[in-house]
Design an enzyme around this catalytic site. Structure first.
Site, PDB file in Angstrom:
ATOM      1  N   SER A  49       0.874  -1.166   0.000  1.00 29.62           N
ATOM      2  CA  SER A  49       0.000   0.000   0.000  1.00 29.62           C
ATOM      3  C   SER A  49       0.910   1.214   0.000  1.00 29.62           C
ATOM      4  O   SER A  49       1.759   1.358   0.887  1.00 29.62           O
ATOM      5  CB  SER A  49      -0.900  -0.009   1.236  1.00 29.62           C
ATOM      6  OG  SER A  49      -1.923   0.951   1.092  1.00 29.62           O
ATOM      7  N   GLU A  50       0.760   2.087  -0.999  1.00 29.29           N
ATOM      8  CA  GLU A  50       1.772   3.127  -1.207  1.00 29.29           C
ATOM      9  C   GLU A  50       1.799   4.179  -0.096  1.00 29.29           C
ATOM     10  O   GLU A  50       2.737   4.972  -0.041  1.00 29.29           O
ATOM     11  CB  GLU A  50       1.611   3.782  -2.586  1.00 29.29           C
ATOM     12  CG  GLU A  50       0.342   4.567  -2.795  1.00 29.29           C
ATOM     13  CD  GLU A  50      -0.722   3.763  -3.520  1.00 29.29           C
ATOM     14  OE1 GLU A  50      -0.745   2.522  -3.353  1.00 29.29           O
ATOM     15  OE2 GLU A  50      -1.535   4.373  -4.247  1.00 29.29           O
ATOM     16  N   ASN A  51       0.794   4.180   0.779  1.00 27.04           N
ATOM     17  CA  ASN A  51       0.867   5.078   1.929  1.00 27.04           C
ATOM     18  C   ASN A  51       1.754   4.534   3.044  1.00 27.04           C
ATOM     19  O   ASN A  51       1.876   5.168   4.089  1.00 27.04           O
ATOM     20  CB  ASN A  51      -0.529   5.427   2.460  1.00 27.04           C
ATOM     21  CG  ASN A  51      -1.367   4.215   2.781  1.00 27.04           C
ATOM     22  OD1 ASN A  51      -1.387   3.245   2.018  1.00 27.04           O
ATOM     23  ND2 ASN A  51      -2.058   4.229   3.900  1.00 27.04           N
TER      24      ASN A  51
END
Lengths: 241, 217, 241, 217
Positions: free
Chosen positions: D46-48
């Site tokens: 998840s890129e966060n």
């Protein structure tokens, strides 16, 4: 589901080495050096290597063994002291040394791992390090105009790192100043092997405290536990009670 | 009488301020660590990845995983933190370190510093010196005023390869202290003399051009 | 020896705000947002702000309050959704939005904090984001030639971050995905204030596990403990026993 | 008969390989998370700031500090790790993610992708999409073959502002699958047809030029 864990440094090296390859290895002096992996690199006998690291071992230790085995054609480092074979090879033009400011070297490796092909730094402007490199003026946050040097990202065909703990996903935790160049080098390798002091079960590492996520680690070997050498053991006297 | 090594370090220690983050080079600069005034909080950074350097360890308590940039075994302190070399030099390059005190081979009147190589000799490498002088807010150089043959190390132009161009803010030698206006092109100004050192003496031993602060002339 | 700990967000803001200043704030959506500090920014009533963050709040939350108070002239972000006031202000040209790819924004803040005035990235090449920016071809580690865009570092006059724990040195530890943009924003501020859920004693944080070293943190306030909002609470059914 | 959304996701899931690190976009791509074959290890990013996305939490166990890039509450897994957005996109930009499956508005025959804005409408922003298509090793786009008015979304050139130029490796629509030789300039090749979809039908509904793999012609 294939495992990242290999039985030995030699086993972890299988199929990875070739003449002319670039190898990056973690460590600062003798601290945080993947000593078993470096000896496996020696045993591979791969020649004409380009080696990237803060230093390439020092007398009788670490990457010095690979150097002494005449496997290295070029080194990219920030510090070449305490290494007589390197000094001799350099002074007699048998090896190429590319000197990098330490922070520039660290940032070049981070950049290589993070897909940044080039960046600008004030470090080295107006010195020999900037010769032949692009320079440019930028204004900093305080409004000062300064000249900056363009430096490029570095990657390696093979990265060798030393960590304290790994889990089976390849998540790594380093210990104290043995962290140094290891995290960036882990990210800059096409293939990365980690030598670790302890392999723990999945779930044993706090996910908020992982230094190098497992995505950067392809192979893991348990250290054989060679004693850690110290270049300059320094102590103080106990105060009188 | 010129300042001793210890006195030079003590003069450098006057540049410390409460709350400062400081990086100290090898040699005389290292001595400054023991000269922090009581009640003043100074945090020492080691560029190999530690903020909060403690004293040297007791014998039997040394840890091979805990060294300073000079490869000596050290300790950490409550409140210390460890980080990678990339993060460490991010701190340095990004201007977060308030002060660095470094040794020098030559300094020029416009603030150039040479302290990393002598042509013809084996080059050890610059280590973190080029990053420190490029990034740290205030650079103080501590060195002998003259070389072994009596030649001035504070020069119009450095003759040795540079570590940084226009980077030195303050030069402390065994004979006196010079402020260098490296950004404003105001040149160098002698602001202090070691006790018993005359203006004539320092002038005769200095190749660099410098102004003299009021009160010293 | 002055303390970094302040009694309240308002107290921590003393002397720091001025019209036209640049403020960066951590958070991704409503996660990891320094809500008390953002409300103190509103109370400061400083005008014509440039605000940097992944988003500038969303309806009724976070930086939205500062926006609704008409304090913001420009935003630098990657995502402007779920924010009606921002949409209206943008469509009627009352606010300038500089859209950044999320990774580029994160890297620009890291670069700003790390003294890197500019870097190259493949992200955005050939798109509107690259218009007016320098582009250049580099070869990647696999030998592929690609075009890259030059992006610049970002700094802020004031950075506002949210952390889980702080000690009195200002060392910070973030929790789970509430970390997001906070570490880079902490490093990119001329002055950085951290809002934290717990202030622990010196020595209570593991020095190997600190995310943001205290050098980046100037002032610390204990959060007032406002409930954390969730944009899209999503759950699954318990499987039948 | 064209593929359903579920069938399209199932086709996309065939691109997964053992040991892959994968980033999934919002919509149909998210469905792929539940289609990992038994015995295959796939790690979702998840890129966060999370590697190792777990299932959605049970009610009463949601954690406001743990969300995915679509702002939904999620869980982590044993072996997960958290990191900053800068480190997350370092992973993405540096080519460490093997595969990303994303939605699209338009794809061109040379692999351009448009999926972030429609001129004249409020722009939400590109979030991490531009970084993903620029950095991830293999980009699979999943989208309807035609828009609501029957117009081809697989085009000679994108008409909407681009998310990335020459970035798509594989396009999966409800009518078929196209391989795009984005680096070799070999253009697009139809490699699969949804069951019951004829070559004539897909040709008539496609503006892009494409070759047809042997066996389909």
């Amino acid at each position: 589901m294939s495992s990242k864990i290999f039985k030995s440094a030699e086993a972890a090296f299988e199929g990875l080495t070739f003449d002319g390859m670039t190898v990056a290895a973690g460590g600062f002096g003798l601290c945080g050096v993947p000593v078993d992996l470096v000896m496996a690199l020696k045993q591979s006998n791969a020649k004409n290597l380009t080696v990237i690291g803060n230093n390439v071992g020092c007398d009788n230790h670490g990457m010095w063994h690979v150097l002494a085995n005449d496997q290295i054609g070029k080194v990219i480092l920030s510090y070449a002291g305490e290494n007589k074979i390197l000094a001799d090879a350099f002074m007699s033009n048998r090896i190429e040394i590319e000197f990098n400011p330490q922070g520039t070297l660290a940032e070049r490796l981070r950049a290589g791992g993070a897909g940044i092909p080039a960046f600008f730094t004030r470090t080295g402007y107006g010195t020999r390090i900037a010769e032949g490199k692009e320079t440019r003026e930028f204004t900093d946050r305080d409004g000062n105009k300064d000249w900056y040097v363009m430096e490029t990202g570095l990657t390696a065909d093979l990265s060798l790192v030393k960590a304290w703990k790994a889990d089976k996903e390849g998540n790594l935790i380093y210990r104290k100043t043995a962290r140094n160049f290891n995290p960036m080098i882990a990210s800059a390798g096409k293939v990365t092997i980690a030598e670790v002091e302890e392999i723990v079960e999945i779930g044993d590492l706090d996910p908020d405290s992982v230094h190098t996520p497992g995505i950067f680690v392809d192979r893991i070997v348990l250290s054989t536990g060679q004693p850690k050498h110290i270049e300059r053991p320094t102590t103080r006297e106990k105060e009188a009670a | 009488m010129p300042w001793t090594r210890e006195q030079t370090a003590e003069r450098a220690a006057k540049e410390l301020e409460d709350g400062f983050y400081v990086n100290l080079g090898i040699g005389i600069p290292t001595m400054v660590a023991n000269m922090v005034p009581k009640g003043m909080k100074v945090t020492l950074q080691s560029e190999n990845g530690l903020l909060g350097i403690g004293p040297f360890p007791y014998e039997g308590e040394i840890d091979a995983d805990l060294i300073n940039a000079g490869k000596q075994t050290i300790t950490d302190l409550p409140g210390s933190s460890y980080f990678s070399s990339a993060d460490s030099f991010g701190m340095i390059r990004g201007g977060h370190i308030n002060l660095s005190i470094l040794g020098g081979m030559e300094v020029s009147q416009n603030g150039d510093l040479a302290n990393w190589m002598v042509p013809g000799k084996m080059i050890k490498g610059m280590g973190g010196a080029m990053d420190l002088v490029a990034g740290v807010r205030k650079i103080v150089v501590v060195m002998d005023h003259c070389d072994k043959t009596g030649g001035s190390k504070f020069r119009k132009e450095c003759t040795l390869p540079l570590t940084g161009k226009g980077v030195v803010d303050l030069l402390i030698t065994d004979l006196g202290v010079f402020e260098i206006d490296r950004r404003g092109n105001g040149g160098s100004t002698l602001i202090e003399l070691a006790p018993g050192v005359s203006l004539d003496e320092i002038k005769s031993k200095t190749e660099a051009e410098f102004k003299v602060a009021p009160g010293l002339a």
